[in-house]
Design an enzyme around this catalytic site. Structure first.
Site, PDB file in Angstrom:
ATOM      1  N   ASP A 179       6.387  22.170 -26.272  1.00  0.00           N
ATOM      2  CA  ASP A 179       6.424  20.806 -25.735  1.00  0.00           C
ATOM      3  C   ASP A 179       7.478  20.779 -24.638  1.00  0.00           C
ATOM      4  O   ASP A 179       8.055  21.813 -24.298  1.00  0.00           O
ATOM      5  CB  ASP A 179       6.758  19.779 -26.835  1.00  0.00           C
ATOM      6  N   SER A 197      13.173   6.521 -13.770  1.00  0.00           N
ATOM      7  CA  SER A 197      12.055   7.242 -14.386  1.00  0.00           C
ATOM      8  C   SER A 197      11.901   8.634 -13.777  1.00  0.00           C
ATOM      9  O   SER A 197      11.779   9.630 -14.498  1.00  0.00           O
ATOM     10  CB  SER A 197      10.771   6.431 -14.205  1.00  0.00           C
ATOM     11  N   SER A 198      11.931   8.689 -12.440  1.00  0.00           N
ATOM     12  CA  SER A 198      11.768   9.991 -11.782  1.00  0.00           C
ATOM     13  C   SER A 198      12.905  10.935 -12.123  1.00  0.00           C
ATOM     14  O   SER A 198      12.687  12.128 -12.332  1.00  0.00           O
ATOM     15  CB  SER A 198      11.758   9.822 -10.265  1.00  0.00           C
ATOM     16  N   LYS A 216       2.896  29.986   3.830  1.00  0.00           N
ATOM     17  CA  LYS A 216       2.044  29.555   2.714  1.00  0.00           C
ATOM     18  C   LYS A 216       0.585  29.510   3.133  1.00  0.00           C
ATOM     19  O   LYS A 216      -0.290  30.020   2.430  1.00  0.00           O
ATOM     20  CB  LYS A 216       2.481  28.169   2.240  1.00  0.00           C
ATOM     21  N   HIS A 249      14.521  13.149  12.466  1.00  0.00           N
ATOM     22  CA  HIS A 249      13.320  13.181  13.310  1.00  0.00           C
ATOM     23  C   HIS A 249      12.443  11.949  13.092  1.00  0.00           C
ATOM     24  O   HIS A 249      11.499  11.737  13.841  1.00  0.00           O
ATOM     25  CB  HIS A 249      12.527  14.489  13.132  1.00  0.00           C
ATOM     26  N   HIS A 250      12.769  11.140  12.090  1.00  0.00           N
ATOM     27  CA  HIS A 250      12.078   9.862  11.939  1.00  0.00           C
ATOM     28  C   HIS A 250      12.703   8.799  12.830  1.00  0.00           C
ATOM     29  O   HIS A 250      12.225   7.677  12.883  1.00  0.00           O
ATOM     30  CB  HIS A 250      12.159   9.384  10.486  1.00  0.00           C
ATOM     31  N   HIS A 300      13.044  11.993   3.758  1.00  0.00           N
ATOM     32  CA  HIS A 300      12.398  13.229   4.155  1.00  0.00           C
ATOM     33  C   HIS A 300      12.190  14.194   2.986  1.00  0.00           C
ATOM     34  O   HIS A 300      11.084  14.669   2.799  1.00  0.00           O
ATOM     35  CB  HIS A 300      13.016  13.908   5.365  1.00  0.00           C
ATOM     36  N   GLU A 351      11.747  13.302   0.095  1.00  0.00           N
ATOM     37  CA  GLU A 351      10.677  12.630  -0.655  1.00  0.00           C
ATOM     38  C   GLU A 351       9.303  13.096  -0.177  1.00  0.00           C
ATOM     39  O   GLU A 351       8.386  13.290  -0.982  1.00  0.00           O
ATOM     40  CB  GLU A 351      10.823  11.111  -0.484  1.00  0.00           C
ATOM     41  N   HIS A 366       0.845  -1.198   0.000  1.00  0.00           N
ATOM     42  CA  HIS A 366       0.000   0.000   0.000  1.00  0.00           C
ATOM     43  C   HIS A 366       0.880   1.248   0.000  1.00  0.00           C
ATOM     44  O   HIS A 366       0.695   2.157  -0.819  1.00  0.00           O
ATOM     45  CB  HIS A 366      -0.931  -0.009   1.211  1.00  0.00           C
ATOM     46  N   THR A 418       6.008  26.979   6.029  1.00  0.00           N
ATOM     47  CA  THR A 418       4.710  26.365   5.751  1.00  0.00           C
ATOM     48  C   THR A 418       3.592  27.274   6.239  1.00  0.00           C
ATOM     49  O   THR A 418       2.565  27.434   5.577  1.00  0.00           O
ATOM     50  CB  THR A 418       4.616  24.982   6.415  1.00  0.00           C
ATOM     51  N   TYR A 470       8.524  15.971   0.857  1.00  0.00           N
ATOM     52  CA  TYR A 470       8.240  17.281   0.255  1.00  0.00           C
ATOM     53  C   TYR A 470       8.061  17.180  -1.246  1.00  0.00           C
ATOM     54  O   TYR A 470       7.355  17.996  -1.842  1.00  0.00           O
ATOM     55  CB  TYR A 470       9.325  18.281   0.649  1.00  0.00           C
ATOM     56  N   SER A 517      -2.196  26.890  -5.189  1.00  0.00           N
ATOM     57  CA  SER A 517      -1.924  28.307  -5.431  1.00  0.00           C
ATOM     58  C   SER A 517      -2.460  28.771  -6.780  1.00  0.00           C
ATOM     59  O   SER A 517      -2.589  29.967  -7.023  1.00  0.00           O
ATOM     60  CB  SER A 517      -0.414  28.582  -5.373  1.00  0.00           C
ATOM     61  N   ARG A 555       1.359   0.551  14.969  1.00  0.00           N
ATOM     62  CA  ARG A 555       1.208   0.421  13.516  1.00  0.00           C
ATOM     63  C   ARG A 555       1.525  -1.001  13.097  1.00  0.00           C
ATOM     64  O   ARG A 555       2.214  -1.720  13.795  1.00  0.00           O
ATOM     65  CB  ARG A 555       2.246   1.271  12.785  1.00  0.00           C
ATOM     66  N   TRP A 577       6.992   0.034   4.020  1.00  0.00           N
ATOM     67  CA  TRP A 577       7.449   0.770   2.823  1.00  0.00           C
ATOM     68  C   TRP A 577       8.811   1.387   3.076  1.00  0.00           C
ATOM     69  O   TRP A 577       9.523   1.756   2.140  1.00  0.00           O
ATOM     70  CB  TRP A 577       6.430   1.827   2.405  1.00  0.00           C
TER      71      TRP A 577
END
Lengths: 516, 209
Positions: free
Chosen positions: A96, A160-161, A322, A293-294, A244, A246, A67, A319, A248, A259, A441, A132
Site C-alpha cells: 500500500d 492536499s497536493s 525524451k 519567460h512568462h 512554471h 507547476e 476553466h 525534452t 512540469y 514511457s 486572449r 487563472w
C-alpha cells in the site's frame, strides 16, 4: 488477505486502501474535467460568432478563470495523483502507500475545496474573474468579494497536493520490494518521484502568494499595492516561480505513462532508460530558473530577457532526448495500434508541436508580438491537452482492464481516439493563426475577420467534448460488463502490476514479490 | 544521532524533513522573496523606484558637491492619476535642464475638486531605470502622504540632485509620479509608503498586523 472492502458508503469515506483512494481521485478528476469542459464550451459558444450573444463579459471572465483553475487543480493534478495511488504500490511491489490515513485525508479535503471554489459562481459579485493566473491587482484591489473563498480553496488544494507528494515520496523511498533498486523502477514511478519533489518545493510558494493576497485584501499590507510601497510585478515573479514548475508537474507524470505504454505496443524495451531519468531530472531543475519567460513584457532588463530566453530554450534539449527516445523505442518495433498506443503516439506528435510553439514563444523579442494572444492559448493547449489529457486517457485505457478485470471496447476506444484527435486539432490549430494575426486572449468579442477561424475552433471544441462523453460511456460499460481480461492483459507487458490477477485483488503484494 | 538524522530516510524522519521543506518554502515565499525582490530592484534600480531621502552629509564626508557644468541633463516630469483618483495633479515645471551635482527645486500642483477631505500618495518611478540610482531627492512630497481638504489646492515641492557619476549616455531622465487615493487606508500602510527606502521592510509590515 482475508478481509475485503467494507460495505456501503463508509467504505469510501474511511478507506485507507490505495486502490480505493486512487479510484476516488480518478472519478473526482473526471467530474472536474467535465465541469471544466462545460466552462470551456461556454467560452467557445460565446466565441462562435463575433459580438456578444450568450453571456455577459463579466461572466465570460469568470468562465475563462474557472476553466483554467478547475482543469489545472481539479482535473489534471488529481488524475495524476489517482494514477500514482493505483499504480505506484503495484509497480514497486508494495502492499500500500506509506501513509494510508494521510492518503485518505488528502483526497477527502479536495471535494470541499472545489465545492467552495465553484460555489463562488453563485455569490454576489460572482466568482474569480481575474484569469487563472490571478495577477494582482486584478485579484486584490479589483477582485470580487468572493476572492477570499478562492484563496482558502487554493490553500486546501495546496495542502492536499503537499500531503499527496509526501506520501508518494515516502512510498517510493521506503516501500520498494527488496531488489527494486532506484534504477530498476518503472519510469512512471521515477517521473512521479521528481514531480512530488517539485510539488513539495512550489505548492508552499503558491500558498504563500495567496496568503500575501489575503493580507493585502484584509489586513492592510501592501505586498502588491504600489500606493503602499509594494509592487504588482512582485506578484508575477512569485506566482510564476510556482507556476512554471507547476507546468512540469502537469507533464512529467505524463512522460512516465507514455514511457510505460510505448514499449508494450512496440514490443521493445524502452530505449535509453537512464537518459530518460536524467532528462526528467534536468527538466525539473530547469523549471526553477525560467519563470520570467512568462513576463517578458513587464520591463525586464535586457540581461534578464536574454538569460530567461536561453534558459528556456535549454529545456528543449532534455525534452528532445525524451522525444527521440520514444521514437527510437518505436523504431523497427512490432507495433500494434490499440487505443492506449494511439493516444501515446498522438501525445508524442502533438506535444512536440506544442513544444515548438513554446520555442517560438521563448524568443524574447518575438514574444512581444505573441504575448497574451491566442497563439499562447494554442501553445499551452497543445502541450496540456495532448500532454496531460491524452496521456491520462492512454493510462486509463492501458490499466483499466487491470483495475476492473474487464476489457474495454476496442472499437469504441479507437473511435473515441479519432474524435478526440480531430476535435483537438480543429479546436486549437486555428488558434495559432488568429493569435499571430493579433486576436487577444480572455476577451469575449473579436474583430470580424477572425470569425471563420473562431467558428471552426468552436465546432472542434464541441466535437472534443462529445468524445469525452464517449470515454465516460466506455469506462462505465467496461466496469459493468465486458469480456474478461487476462492477467497480463497485453502481450508480454513489462512491470509488476501485470503479475497480479485481473482485477487486481483488494490487497496486493502483502508479501514482496521477487525482483529479477 | 544528528548524523543519523541526515542519513535516515525512514518514513517518520522523511515526513519531518519534507514537512520542514514545505514550511521553509512557505516562509521563503512570504518573508524572503519580497524583501529580496525589493533589495534587488533597489540595487539595480530595475523597477524605476527611486531611493528614499538623500542626505548629502552622509555621502563619504563630502559636504558640497562639485557641479559638473560641462554636462546638461534634461529632466522631464510626468503626473498620472491612478484609476479613480479625482484630484487635479500636474507638474508646474514640466522640464528643467540641470547640471549634474546641482541642487534643483521644482513644484507639482495638486487640487482636490471633491467636497470631501482626501489623502493622496504619490509613488515615483524613473526612466531609464539605470538612472534611478543616480537621481537623488533631498526633499519630496512623495516622502509623505498628502492630505487635502475639500476644494483645497497645494503646491508640492521636490528638490533633487542628479549625481555627478551618472553614466555619460544618460541625456534625459523622466520622473513620473502616480497619485493614489489612500483615503481611509490603515495608518501603517501610509507610514510604510512614506519610508519608501527600498530596504526590506515587508517583515515590519507583517509584524504590524
Amino acid at each position: 488477505m482475508a478481509h475485503g472492502p467494507a460495505k456501503g458508503f463508509s467504505r469510501w469515506l474511511y478507506t485507507t486502501n490505495h486502490k480505493d483512494i486512487g479510484s476516488m481521485y480518478l472519478w473526482f478528476s473526471f467530474a472536474m474535467f467535465l465541469l471544466g469542459g462545460v466552462f470551456a464550451l461556454v467560452i467557445r459558444a460565446e466565441l462562435f460568432e463575433p459580438g456578444l450573444q450568450i453571456v455577459e463579459p463579466g461572466f465570460f471572465n469568470q468562465m475563462t478563470t474557472m476553466h483554467g483553475l478547475v482543469m489545472v487543480f481539479g482535473a489534471v493534478m488529481p488524475a495524476f495523483v489517482g494514477l500514482a495511488n493505483w499504480m505506484i504500490p503495484m509497480m514497486l511491489g508494495a502492499p500500500d502507500m506509506a501513509l494510508p490515513r494521510m492518503n485518505n485525508w488528502s483526497f477527502w479535503i479536495l471535494p470541499f475545496a472545489f465545492a467552495m471554489m465553484v460555489s463562488t459562481l453563485f455569490m454576489e459579485g460572482g466568482g474569480p474573474n481575474f484569469g487563472w493566473t490571478f495577477y494582482a491587482p486584478l485579484s486584490t484591489t479589483y477582485a470580487p468579494p468572493s476572492v477570499t473563498f478562492f484563496i482558502f480553496a487554493v490553500h486546501i488544494m495546496g495542502a492536499s497536493s503537499i500531503m499527496g507528494s509526501i506520501n508518494i515520496i515516502a512510498t517510493i523511498l521506503n516501500m520498494r520490494a527488496p531488489g527494486m533498486t532506484l534504477m530498476k523502477m518503472p519510469l512512471f514511478v521515477w517521473t512521479w518521484l521528481i514531480t512530488a519533489y517539485l510539488l513539495i518545493a512550489v505548492m508552499p510558494v503558491l500558498a504563500g502568494v495567496v496568503t500575501m493576497m489575503l493580507m493585502d485584501i484584509h489586513f492592510g499590507t501592501s505586498f502588491f499595492d504600489a500606493a503602499g510601497g509594494g509592487d504588482p510585478v512582485l506578484f508575477q515573479h512569485v506566482f510564476w516561480f510556482f507556476g512554471h514548475p507547476e507546468v512540469y508537474i502537469m507533464i512529467l507524470p505524463a512522460f512516465g505513462i507514455v514511457s510505460a505504454i510505448i514499449p508494450t505496443f512496440a514490443r521493445k524495451p524502452l530505449f535509453g532508460y537512464s537518459s530518460m531519468v536524467y532528462a526528467t531530472a534536468s527538466i525539473a531543475f530547469l523549471s526553477f530558473i525560467v519563470w520570467a519567460h512568462h513576463m517578458f513584457t513587464v520591463g525586464l532588463p535586457i540581461a534578464g530577457e536574454l538569460f530567461f530566453m536561453y534558459a528556456t530554450m535549454l529545456i528543449a534539449v532534455p525534452t528532445g532526448v525524451k522525444v527521440f527516445n520514444w521514437v527510437t523505442t518505436m523504431f523497427r518495433g512490432s507495433m500494434t495500434f490499440e487505443t492506449p498506443m494511439l493516444f501515446s503516439i498522438a501525445f508524442v506528435i502533438l506535444f512536440t508541436i506544442g513544444g515548438f510553439s513554446g520555442l517560438m514563444l521563448a524568443i524574447a523579442p518575438a514574444d512581444f508580438q505573441y504575448h497574451d494572444t491566442y497563439f499562447v492559448v494554442a501553445h499551452f493547449h497543445y502541450v496540456l491537452v495532448p500532454g496531460a489529457i491524452f496521456s491520462i486517457t492512454a493510462g486509463v485505457y492501458y490499466w483499466l482492464p487491470k483495475w476492473c478485470g474487464n476489457m474495454y471496447n476496442e472499437t469504441m476506444g479507437k473511435v473515441q481516439f479519432w474524435l478526440a484527435f480531430i476535435g483537438l486539432n480543429v479546436t486549437f490549430f486555428p488558434m495559432h493563426f488568429v493569435g499571430l494575426a493579433g486576436m487577444q486572449r480572455r476577451v469575449p468579442d473579436y474583430n470580424q475577420f477572425f470569425a471563420d477561424f473562431n467558428m471552426i475552433s468552436s465546432m472542434g471544441a464541441f466535437l472534443f467534448g462529445a468524445a469525452q462523453l464517449m470515454l465516460l460511456y466506455n469506462v462505465i460499460s467496461t466496469i459493468m460488463s465486458g469480456k474478461k481480461a487476462t492477467d497480463e492483459v497485453w502481450e508480454d507487458p513489462e512491470g509488476l502490476e501485470w503479475t497480479v490477477p485481473s482485477p487486481a485483488p483488494y490487497h496486493t503484494f502483502s508479501t514482496p514479490p521477487p525482483i529479477k | 544521532m544528528i548524523k543519523n538524522f541526515w542519513k535516515d530516510n525512514s518514513t517518520p524522519v522523511l515526513c519531518v524533513k519534507l514537512g520542514v521543506t514545505v514550511v521553509g518554502m512557505f516562509v521563503f515565499a512570504i518573508f524572503i522573496m519580497p524583501p529580496l525582490y525589493t533589495l534587488f530592484c533597489d540595487i539595480t534600480g530595475l523597477n524605476g523606484k527611486t531611493g528614499g531621502k538623500y542626505n548629502i552629509e552622509a555621502q563619504k564626508g563630502v559636504d558640497s558637491f562639485g557641479v559638473d557644468t560641462t554636462r546638461e541633463i534634461k529632466v522631464q516630469f510626468i503626473a498620472t492619476n491612478n484609476e479613480t483618483m479625482p484630484w487635479e495633479f500636474k507638474p508646474i515645471d514640466k522640464t528643467v535642464i540641470v547640471h549634474p551635482g546641482e541642487a534643483t527645486v521644482i513644484k507639482y500642483y495638486a487640487h482636490n475638486p471633491t467636497d470631501r477631505a482626501m489623502i493622496g500618495q504619490a509613488v515615483p518611478s524613473v526612466v531609464p531605470y539605470k538612472a534611478a540610482n543616480y537621481f537623488h531627492k533631498t526633499e519630496c512630497f512623495c516622502f509623505n502622504s498628502q492630505p487635502l481638504q475639500a476644494g483645497e489646492s497645494a503646491e508640492l515641492g521636490l528638490s533633487f540632485i542628479v549625481d555627478i557619476d551618472i553614466p555619460k549616455y544618460v541625456k534625459t531622465i523622466t520622473l513620473s509620479y502616480t497619485l493614489f487615493d489612500i483615503t481611509g487606508e490603515p495608518e501603517e500602510t501610509l507610514n510604510e509608503a512614506n519610508q519608501n527606502t527600498g530596504i526590506p521592510k515587508v517583515l515590519q509590515l507583517v509584524s504590524i498586523n
